[in-house]
Motif scaffolding. Structure first.
Motif, PDB file in Angstrom:
ATOM      1  N   ALA A  26       0.554   1.976   7.681  1.00  0.00           N
ATOM      2  CA  ALA A  26      -0.420   2.009   6.595  1.00  0.00           C
ATOM      3  C   ALA A  26      -1.679   1.216   6.945  1.00  0.00           C
ATOM      4  N   TRP A  27      -1.494  -0.030   7.338  1.00  0.00           N
ATOM      5  CA  TRP A  27      -2.665  -0.854   7.641  1.00  0.00           C
ATOM      6  C   TRP A  27      -3.320  -0.425   8.943  1.00  0.00           C
ATOM      7  N   ILE A  30      -5.619   2.315   7.984  1.00  0.00           N
ATOM      8  CA  ILE A  30      -6.845   1.765   7.387  1.00  0.00           C
ATOM      9  C   ILE A  30      -7.808   1.318   8.483  1.00  0.00           C
ATOM     10  N   CYS A  64       3.517   5.148   1.101  1.00  0.00           N
ATOM     11  CA  CYS A  64       3.232   3.894   0.405  1.00  0.00           C
ATOM     12  C   CYS A  64       3.562   3.994  -1.084  1.00  0.00           C
ATOM     13  N   PRO A 250      -2.889  -0.438   0.558  1.00  0.00           N
ATOM     14  CA  PRO A 250      -3.307   0.647   1.453  1.00  0.00           C
ATOM     15  C   PRO A 250      -3.662   1.935   0.726  1.00  0.00           C
TER      16      PRO A 250
END
Length: 384
Positions: A26-27, A30, A64, A250
């Motif tokens: 997820a990060w 990003i 998420c 996220p």
């Protein structure tokens, strides 16, 4: 199914490796969008690249969102009803507002996007999810009971706010279209927040017993304890809240990117503008809807009612003020009033929910009626 997307093992004080993997993906997504996606999203020319990026971001966001639901379920077990489902509902509304805001600020955003999304949420929840939950639960358990007082409180809030937000603007005389003046937008938002705040006070403090299983009303301690499967402590609750936030952020940060892709897809395919609202609503409420279906199949109709009606109430009570605030601050026009077809569907939906939740139990017949109205809504999006 939810264990595949879990964030925390109930018997472990540390996150599992698959949870670390979720956060890395997820990060990492990003970071990739921040460093490399700006130019691609600013000038989308390849439909194939846009579709691939959309599917990737959709997969990450859904992963998420399922993780958020898992953490909210843990908190529900720790805190009991209705606080558990309230945390989940408010988390999902936060995701919804982030996605709507991101799309509204897009270059080609339609002024009806906020309305279409809120209307889609009501149709999906009050007809689609409620209908399927009552149908599946009724097929497995026959008649199912719930707390009539809690359902009545939900319906009162949903009916009032949905009519004020989505029907009344069609009849006001201050604007030429179904929008609101700045004064109307401010006061309608204020009234919605105040009403929802009073409702939360009733739900969590004054009449909490309205929102628990009927057979647990006379023993509120048992109702609360029946959900606690982990040792209840500030550290445990705080850990789950932290993991929930790490999984929720996220979604909010990726919202603008996927919003641009949705905007591009609708323009490129000449799809109905209402489809954008339907996609956002479906993305946001898919895991929560699955939680409601899971509860109905487990003969926990009260939890399903809390999830469904609570989501509808919070969508109208919190998303409407958020959408109007975004419009006022950004200077973007916001049209809230639904058209004649939407008005008919909304009236049918409200009347049907009054009938469905006007008695102490439900059957498969009411579930099927809700589903028919939902399918009619889907058909009318593509063939108005």
């Amino acid at each position: 199914m939810f264990c595949l997307f879990g964030i925390q093992d109930q018997n472990s004080a540390m996150p599992l490796p698959r949870n670390i993997l979720l956060w890395i993906v997820a990060w990492g997504s990003i970071g990739a969008v921040f460093w490399f996606g700006g130019d691609l999203l600013a000038d989308i020319r390849s439909p194939l690249a846009a579709a691939g990026l959309f599917l990737w971001l959709l997969a990450v966001i859904l992963w998420c969102v399922f993780g958020v639901v898992e953490e909210a379920d843990h908190l529900a077990e720790l805190l009991g009803e209705p606080l558990g489902t309230l945390i989940l509902t408010l988390s999902v509304v936060g995701i919804e507002v982030a996605l709507i805001g991101a799309v509204m600020l897009g270059a080609h955003a339609a002024p009806t996007l906020g309305r279409d999304t809120m209307f889609a949420v009501l149709m999906i929840i009050l007809n689609g999810v409620v209908g399927l939950a009552l149908l599946l639960g009724g097929l497995r358990h026959g008649q199912q009971s719930y707390n009539l007082q809690g359902a009545s409180a939900y319906i009162a809030v949903i009916l009032t706010l949905s009519v004020v937000a989505l029907i009344l603007p069609d009849f006001t005389q201050s604007t030429a279209d179904a929008s609101l003046t700045k004064i109307q937008a401010f006061f309608f938002s204020l009234f919605a927040v105040l009403l929802y705040g009073v409702f939360l006070t009733v739900q969590t403090i004054l009449h909490r017993h309205f929102f628990v299983e009927p057979h647990l009303v006379e023993s509120p301690d048992a109702a609360s304890d029946s959900f606690a499967r982990e040792p209840r402590s500030a550290a445990t609750i705080g850990r789950h809240i932290l993991f929930l936030l790490l999984t929720l952020l996220p979604v909010v940060l990726l919202a603008k990117s996927i919003a641009k892709l949705i905007d591009y897809g609708i323009v490129a395919t000449h799809a109905p503008t209402a489809l954008g609202g339907l996609l956002i609503a479906a993305i946001v409420f898919m895991p929560e809807g699955m939680s409601a279906l899971k509860a109905a199949l487990a003969n926990q109709l009260q939890r399903a009612v809390n999830l469904c009606l609570g989501s509808a109430a919070s969508t109208i009570g919190l998303t409407v003020p958020a959408v109007l605030a975004i419009g006022l601050l950004s200077g973007r026009p916001v049209i809230l009033g639904v058209d004649n077809v939407g008005m008919v569907l909304l009236v049918i939906t409200m009347a049907l929910n009054l009938i469905t939740f006007g008695g102490p139990s439900t059957t498969i017949l009411t579930g099927m009626v809700h589903l028919v109205v939902f399918f009619v809504y889907i058909v009318l999006i593509f063939s108005p």
